[in-house]
Design a protein around this motif. Structure first.
Motif, short mmCIF file in Angstrom:
data_model
loop_
_atom_site.label_atom_id
_atom_site.label_comp_id
_atom_site.label_asym_id
_atom_site.label_seq_id
_atom_site.Cartn_x
_atom_site.Cartn_y
_atom_site.Cartn_z
N GLY A 193 0.92 -1.29 -0.39
CA GLY A 193 -0.26 -0.32 -0.23
C GLY A 193 0.81 1.18 0.30
O GLY A 193 0.54 2.47 -0.56
N ILE A 194 2.01 0.76 0.84
CA ILE A 194 2.70 2.67 0.59
C ILE A 194 3.28 2.53 -0.78
O ILE A 194 3.54 3.97 -1.10
CB ILE A 194 3.63 2.36 1.79
N THR A 195 3.84 1.56 -0.85
CA THR A 195 4.76 1.51 -2.19
C THR A 195 3.36 1.80 -3.20
O THR A 195 3.39 2.90 -4.38
CB THR A 195 4.80 0.10 -2.92
N SER A 196 1.99 1.80 -3.85
CA SER A 196 1.21 2.48 -4.18
C SER A 196 0.62 3.51 -3.98
O SER A 196 0.79 4.51 -5.25
CB SER A 196 -0.16 1.39 -3.89
N LEU A 197 1.29 4.12 -2.64
CA LEU A 197 0.63 5.68 -2.20
C LEU A 197 1.82 6.64 -2.98
O LEU A 197 2.02 7.10 -3.47
CB LEU A 197 0.60 6.15 -1.37
N ALA A 198 3.04 5.85 -3.35
CA ALA A 198 4.55 6.82 -3.74
C ALA A 198 4.43 7.08 -5.07
O ALA A 198 4.51 7.87 -5.85
CB ALA A 198 5.38 5.88 -3.32
N HIS A 199 3.36 5.79 -5.76
CA HIS A 199 3.44 6.00 -7.22
C HIS A 199 2.46 6.95 -7.54
O HIS A 199 2.02 7.69 -8.66
CB HIS A 199 2.99 4.50 -7.52
N THR A 232 2.02 10.41 11.71
CA THR A 232 3.49 10.21 11.42
C THR A 232 3.99 9.33 11.16
O THR A 232 5.26 9.32 10.42
CB THR A 232 4.00 10.54 12.70
N HIS A 233 4.14 8.08 11.28
CA HIS A 233 4.71 6.70 10.74
C HIS A 233 4.37 6.30 9.34
O HIS A 233 5.64 6.16 8.78
CB HIS A 233 4.05 5.50 11.73
N VAL A 234 3.19 6.56 9.08
CA VAL A 234 3.04 6.75 7.04
C VAL A 234 3.62 7.10 6.38
O VAL A 234 4.21 6.86 5.74
CB VAL A 234 0.83 5.93 7.62
N PHE A 235 3.57 8.64 7.05
CA PHE A 235 4.39 8.96 6.39
C PHE A 235 5.61 8.94 6.30
O PHE A 235 6.63 9.61 5.04
CB PHE A 235 3.81 10.72 6.84
N HIS A 236 6.50 8.92 7.35
CA HIS A 236 7.67 8.65 7.62
C HIS A 236 8.19 7.26 6.87
O HIS A 236 8.95 6.81 5.56
CB HIS A 236 8.05 7.86 8.71
N SER A 237 7.25 6.00 6.46
CA SER A 237 6.97 5.24 5.49
C SER A 237 7.61 5.12 4.25
O SER A 237 7.89 4.90 2.85
CB SER A 237 5.62 4.04 6.14
N ILE A 238 5.58 6.76 3.63
CA ILE A 238 5.92 7.63 2.12
C ILE A 238 6.98 7.43 2.05
O ILE A 238 7.93 7.26 0.81
CB ILE A 238 4.56 8.13 2.11
N GLN A 239 7.78 8.44 3.04
CA GLN A 239 8.56 8.78 2.14
C GLN A 239 9.92 7.94 1.83
O GLN A 239 10.38 8.56 1.20
CB GLN A 239 9.58 9.75 3.84
N GLY A 240 10.23 7.02 3.11
CA GLY A 240 11.39 5.63 2.11
C GLY A 240 10.31 5.19 1.19
O GLY A 240 11.67 4.97 0.03
N ALA A 241 9.33 5.28 0.88
CA ALA A 241 9.15 4.54 -0.79
C ALA A 241 9.51 5.86 -1.75
O ALA A 241 9.85 5.27 -2.80
CB ALA A 241 7.61 4.14 -0.74
N LEU A 242 8.72 6.69 -1.92
CA LEU A 242 9.34 7.74 -3.03
C LEU A 242 10.91 8.10 -3.27
O LEU A 242 11.29 8.19 -4.36
CB LEU A 242 9.32 9.10 -1.71
N VAL A 243 11.50 7.75 -2.13
CA VAL A 243 13.40 7.87 -2.55
C VAL A 243 13.80 6.66 -3.44
O VAL A 243 14.28 6.88 -3.49
CB VAL A 243 13.70 7.75 -1.22
N LYS A 244 13.37 5.16 -3.06
CA LYS A 244 13.29 4.24 -3.24
C LYS A 244 12.13 4.44 -5.08
O LYS A 244 13.00 3.44 -5.99
CB LYS A 244 12.06 3.22 -3.01
N LEU A 245 11.06 5.53 -5.69
CA LEU A 245 11.52 5.63 -7.44
C LEU A 245 12.51 6.08 -7.54
O LEU A 245 13.69 6.31 -7.66
CB LEU A 245 10.01 7.00 -7.03
N HIS A 246 11.61 5.71 -9.37
CA HIS A 246 12.70 5.80 -10.13
C HIS A 246 12.85 6.88 -10.74
O HIS A 246 11.65 6.77 -11.71
CB HIS A 246 13.66 4.87 -10.96
N PRO A 247 13.14 7.99 -11.53
CA PRO A 247 13.74 9.16 -10.39
C PRO A 247 13.54 8.95 -8.58
O PRO A 247 12.17 9.69 -8.37
CB PRO A 247 14.28 10.67 -11.36
#
Length: 200
Positions: free
Chosen positions: A135-141, A160-175
């Motif tokens: 779900g977090i990866t889907s949110l990043a996309h 806060t926890h969910v937002f931090h997880s989204i941050q981590g997923a956004l950094v893994k995107l290309h670009p």
């Protein structure tokens, strides 16, 4: 398959089982993740601000699964793969417990029983974690595709926890996509915002 709450991370030893209360089951965040998907996954008009009123009660687990499955067709396979990994880890732990020469036979028996006792608990936690990160990866996309530049919510620990997880997923995107978390006060209430920084 149904989503079920398991509990915090178990710490298993020959003396008993304790729980790491800092490592909560991802299940408790799933409703927020699903509601964010529901709130953010639509077409956007430039310059328009969108508001979504979250429900006071957690979303139904079937609805959570459906929402995340729609965006990740491989979810069921990912769950099966993760379950196999956890089952393999448990079997390895049992093998090590059987071969442990440091423990007396009574301690060895307690350790083996504790590992077995928490088998389903650990598998359930792994399923919840897999669904959560899907779900977090889907949110990043969704954020990347919609060029969403700010998401804000009440300042609750779960957000806060969910937002931090989204941050981590956004950094893994290309670009990779940078972001920052901002905590601020408005009308006497604390809020949290996730600011997304798109490179121009």
């Amino acid at each position: 398959m149904a989503l079920v709450y398991a509990g915090p991370k178990p710490l298993i030893s020959s003396h008993g089982v304790t729980f790491d209360l800092n490592k909560e089951d991802k299940y408790i965040y799933l409703s927020i993740v699903a509601e964010l998907i529901q709130a953010l996954d639509h077409k956007y008009e430039d310059g328009k601000r969108y508001t979504y009123l979250a429900s006071n009660k957690p979303m139904d687990t079937e609805q959570i699964l459906d929402l995340i499955r729609q965006r990740d067709p491989l979810l069921d396979q990912e769950i099966q793969d993760r379950q196999k990994i956890v089952e393999h880890e448990i079997e390895e732990e049992l093998e090590r417990a059987h071969c442990n020469k440091v423990l007396c036979s009574e301690e060895q028996e307690v350790l083996i029983k504790n590992i077995e006792l928490l088998r389903n608990y650990r598998i359930t936690r792994s399923i919840n974690k897999t669904v959560y990160y899907s779900g977090i990866t889907s949110l990043a996309h969704i954020i990347q595709r919609g060029h969403i530049d700010r998401i804000y919510a009440p300042m609750f620990p779960k957000f806060t926890h969910v937002f931090h997880s989204i941050q981590g997923a956004l950094v893994k995107l290309h670009p990779p996509v940078d972001s920052a978390i901002d905590i601020y006060e408005e009308d006497g209430h604390l809020h949290i915002a996730l600011d997304i920084i798109f490179k121009t």
